[in-house]
Write an enzyme that holds these catalytic residues in place. Structure first.
Site, PDB file in Angstrom:
ATOM      1  N   TYR A 141       0.844  -1.208   0.000  1.00  0.00           N
ATOM      2  CA  TYR A 141       0.000   0.000   0.000  1.00  0.00           C
ATOM      3  C   TYR A 141       0.878   1.256   0.000  1.00  0.00           C
ATOM      4  CZ  TYR A 141      -3.895   3.070   1.444  1.00  0.00           C
ATOM      5  OH  TYR A 141      -4.845   4.068   1.531  1.00  0.00           O
ATOM      6  N   LYS A 154       0.847   4.123  -2.931  1.00  0.00           N
ATOM      7  CA  LYS A 154       0.454   5.525  -2.746  1.00  0.00           C
ATOM      8  C   LYS A 154       1.620   6.470  -3.032  1.00  0.00           C
ATOM      9  CE  LYS A 154      -3.914   4.796  -1.678  1.00  0.00           C
ATOM     10  NZ  LYS A 154      -5.020   5.283  -2.527  1.00  0.00           N
TER      11      LYS A 154
HETATM   12  N1  LIG Z   1     -10.508   5.158   4.964  1.00  0.00           N
HETATM   13  C1  LIG Z   1      -9.298   5.563   5.282  1.00  0.00           C
HETATM   14  O1  LIG Z   1      -8.922   5.623   6.478  1.00  0.00           O
HETATM   15  C2  LIG Z   1      -8.322   5.996   4.208  1.00  0.00           C
HETATM   16  C3  LIG Z   1      -7.114   6.563   4.620  1.00  0.00           C
HETATM   17  C4  LIG Z   1      -6.201   6.970   3.651  1.00  0.00           C
HETATM   18  C5  LIG Z   1      -6.491   6.834   2.311  1.00  0.00           C
HETATM   19  N2  LIG Z   1      -7.678   6.268   1.950  1.00  0.00           N
HETATM   20  C6  LIG Z   1      -7.915   6.138   0.494  1.00  0.00           C
HETATM   21  O2  LIG Z   1      -9.163   6.707   0.189  1.00  0.00           O
HETATM   22  C7  LIG Z   1      -9.710   6.047  -0.951  1.00  0.00           C
HETATM   23  C8  LIG Z   1     -11.161   5.677  -0.666  1.00  0.00           C
HETATM   24  O3  LIG Z   1     -11.196   4.800   0.434  1.00  0.00           O
HETATM   25  P1  LIG Z   1     -12.481   4.566   1.347  1.00  0.00           P
HETATM   26  O4  LIG Z   1     -11.996   4.545   2.743  1.00  0.00           O
HETATM   27  O5  LIG Z   1     -13.569   5.474   0.950  1.00  0.00           O
HETATM   28  O6  LIG Z   1     -12.803   3.047   0.944  1.00  0.00           O
HETATM   29  P2  LIG Z   1     -14.163   2.275   0.638  1.00  0.00           P
HETATM   30  O7  LIG Z   1     -13.786   0.835   0.633  1.00  0.00           O
HETATM   31  O8  LIG Z   1     -15.248   2.747   1.528  1.00  0.00           O
HETATM   32  O9  LIG Z   1     -14.470   2.733  -0.856  1.00  0.00           O
HETATM   33  C9  LIG Z   1     -13.641   2.334  -1.935  1.00  0.00           C
HETATM   34  C10 LIG Z   1     -14.517   2.026  -3.140  1.00  0.00           C
HETATM   35  O10 LIG Z   1     -13.642   1.666  -4.226  1.00  0.00           O
HETATM   36  C11 LIG Z   1     -14.270   0.617  -4.943  1.00  0.00           C
HETATM   37  N3  LIG Z   1     -13.272  -0.158  -5.674  1.00  0.00           N
HETATM   38  C12 LIG Z   1     -12.308  -0.958  -5.152  1.00  0.00           C
HETATM   39  N4  LIG Z   1     -11.626  -1.544  -6.135  1.00  0.00           N
HETATM   40  C13 LIG Z   1     -12.162  -1.098  -7.310  1.00  0.00           C
HETATM   41  C14 LIG Z   1     -11.890  -1.350  -8.672  1.00  0.00           C
HETATM   42  N5  LIG Z   1     -10.919  -2.198  -9.054  1.00  0.00           N
HETATM   43  N6  LIG Z   1     -12.625  -0.709  -9.614  1.00  0.00           N
HETATM   44  C15 LIG Z   1     -13.627   0.129  -9.251  1.00  0.00           C
HETATM   45  N7  LIG Z   1     -13.940   0.387  -7.965  1.00  0.00           N
HETATM   46  C16 LIG Z   1     -13.215  -0.205  -7.010  1.00  0.00           C
HETATM   47  C17 LIG Z   1     -14.937  -0.233  -3.853  1.00  0.00           C
HETATM   48  O11 LIG Z   1     -15.960  -1.058  -4.387  1.00  0.00           O
HETATM   49  C18 LIG Z   1     -15.467   0.844  -2.911  1.00  0.00           C
HETATM   50  O12 LIG Z   1     -16.789   1.216  -3.255  1.00  0.00           O
HETATM   51  C19 LIG Z   1      -8.794   4.869  -1.252  1.00  0.00           C
HETATM   52  O13 LIG Z   1      -7.945   5.207  -2.321  1.00  0.00           O
HETATM   53  C20 LIG Z   1      -8.007   4.696   0.027  1.00  0.00           C
HETATM   54  O14 LIG Z   1      -6.730   4.150  -0.204  1.00  0.00           O
HETATM   55  C21 LIG Z   1      -8.606   5.859   2.854  1.00  0.00           C
END
Ligand SMILES: NC(=O)c1ccc[n+]([C@@H]2O[C@H](COP(=O)([O-])OP(=O)(O)OC[C@H]3O[C@@H](n4cnc5c(N)ncnc54)[C@H](O)[C@@H]3O)[C@@H](O)[C@H]2O)c1
Length: 362
Positions: free
Chosen positions: A267, A271
């Site tokens: 990861y 990133k």
């Molecule tokens: N939640 C956290 O604490 C956090 C922290 C840092 C970064 N992020 C980043 O934020 C972004 C969103 O994360 P989130 O927490 O909302 O996650 P989440 O799991 O709630 O939402 C992610 C969405 O991406 C979709 N997805 C996954 N793989 C896919 C693919 N191959 N094609 C199309 N859609 C796909 C999933 O179905 C899901 O609906 C991500 O890039 C994650 O790395 C999240």
């Protein structure tokens, strides 16, 4: 009769005289303490249960409601009395933040609500990936409520259906896997014309594995979804943006793009690579009207799932997570992301904006 409800923040539940004892007892039975929950104190109890992946069972909510309503401690469950003064109500303060210091009293922060700007995205089409859940869903919702049309991309057809029910015709759902080459064509077809902005939000976590623990399947999956998917969509929309004289792209990275201690090797690498793609593109298209920026979220309460943690790597990352100031909600991230997607980002190109409550400042 208590007026506390499952929608009340965890802080209020801990402060409730009987339910607080039940909650502390439950945490102790899991080898946890209320200190470990400090970043989540401002979250509604029901949201914590929803995102805990079963660690906080729904029956716990029933037991807490009964304890609060009756003022009786239930039989047969562990209870732990509060050790110190009850926490104040309001949003969670930063972990370790002073509540008072010589000569100054520090109040609890004002609660935040979305500052919707009507018409900010009027007449604009924005592609949002990962729109079925969490941060992507909040971004799509905010853009539609600010007058934009959203091409919402996700692998989850059910999640997109649900979102379309909420947002109506301004949402164009595209069920697609962003790692499939054909998905970019499907997105362009659904946009049917100018794409003013692209938010690459979809992403997946790893299992915190250090490099000696990484398996090839996880490595390939994380790199494909977190780097290759965003690249494919950027490659698809940039020619149209250049031809139209501009466009804005926001890639969602992570605290793991800023340091080595926030996630596992796969990861963190993915990133950091997305930051590379962001700044390379910002340089390449500077002066064309195409702007490319990134937002680095800290910890956010969403549906994101983490695979079973790798033993060595997770023992290392756990040490750093105690520095997380607070757990944000998806709408707070949408506020940062939609700013960079909007025309107000006019002079910003190649920026990596931490939206993490100050975690990266620690
Ligand atoms: N939640 C956290 O604490 C956090 C922290 C840092 C970064 N992020 C980043 O934020 C972004 C969103 O994360 P989130 O927490 O909302 O996650 P989440 O799991 O709630 O939402 C992610 C969405 O991406 C979709 N997805 C996954 N793989 C896919 C693919 N191959 N094609 C199309 N859609 C796909 C999933 O179905 C899901 O609906 C991500 O890039 C994650 O790395 C999240």
């Amino acid at each position: 009769m208590s007026n506390i409800t499952p929608a009340s923040p965890l802080r209020d539940w801990l402060a409730q005289p009987t339910a607080g004892q039940v909650l502390r007892g439950f945490l102790a039975s899991q080898g946890q303490s209320e200190e470990a929950l400090a970043p989540a104190l401002g979250l509604p109890l029901e949201q914590l249960v929803q995102m805990s992946g079963g660690k906080f069972p729904p029956e716990l909510v029933d037991a807490l409601v009964t304890a609060a309503e009756t003022g009786q401690l239930p039989d047969g469950v562990p209870t732990v009395p509060a050790s110190g003064p009850a926490p104040a109500s309001g949003p969670a303060p930063a972990v370790g933040a002073a509540k008072s210091a010589p000569g100054i009293e520090i109040a609890t922060p004002d609660p935040w609500t979305e500052q919707v700007t009507p018409g900010r995205f009027g007449g604009q089409s924005v592609v949002v990936t990962g729109a079925a859940s969490g941060i992507g869903r909040a971004v799509a919702s905010r853009i539609v409520r600010e007058g934009g049309r959203v091409v919402a991309v996700d692998v989850s057809a059910d999640g997109l259906d649900d979102l379309a029910c909420d947002l109506g015709e301004a949402l164009v759902p595209v069920t697609a896997d962003i790692t499939e080459p054909a998905s970019a064509d499907a997105v362009l077809a659904a946009a049917a014309g100018r794409v003013h902005a692209l938010a690459n939000v979809a992403g997946v976590m790893d299992d915190d594995a250090a490099v000696h623990e990484v398996d090839d399947t996880t490595w390939a999956r994380v790199l494909r979804i977190n780097v290759e998917g965003p690249m494919r969509l950027m490659r698809a929309v940039v020619p149209g943006m250049l031809a139209a004289g501009g466009g804005r792209i926001v890639n969602v990275v992570s605290e793991a793009a800023l340091r080595g201690s926030a996630a596992g090797a796969a990861y963190t690498t993915s990133k950091h690579a997305l930051v590379g793609l962001t700044v390379s593109s910002a340089y390449q298209y500077a002066g064309t009207g195409v702007q490319v920026n990134a937002v680095a979220p800290g910890a956010v309460a969403t549906g994101i799932t983490m695979p079973a943690p790798a033993p060595y790597g997770s023992s290392r990352t756990a040490k750093m997570r105690v520095a997380i100031p607070r757990l944000a909600v998806a709408e707070e991230l949408a506020a940062s992301i939609t700013f960079l997607l909007s025309r107000d980002a006019v002079n910003i190109n190649g920026a990596i904006l931490p939206s993490d409550g100050g975690w990266s400042a620690a």
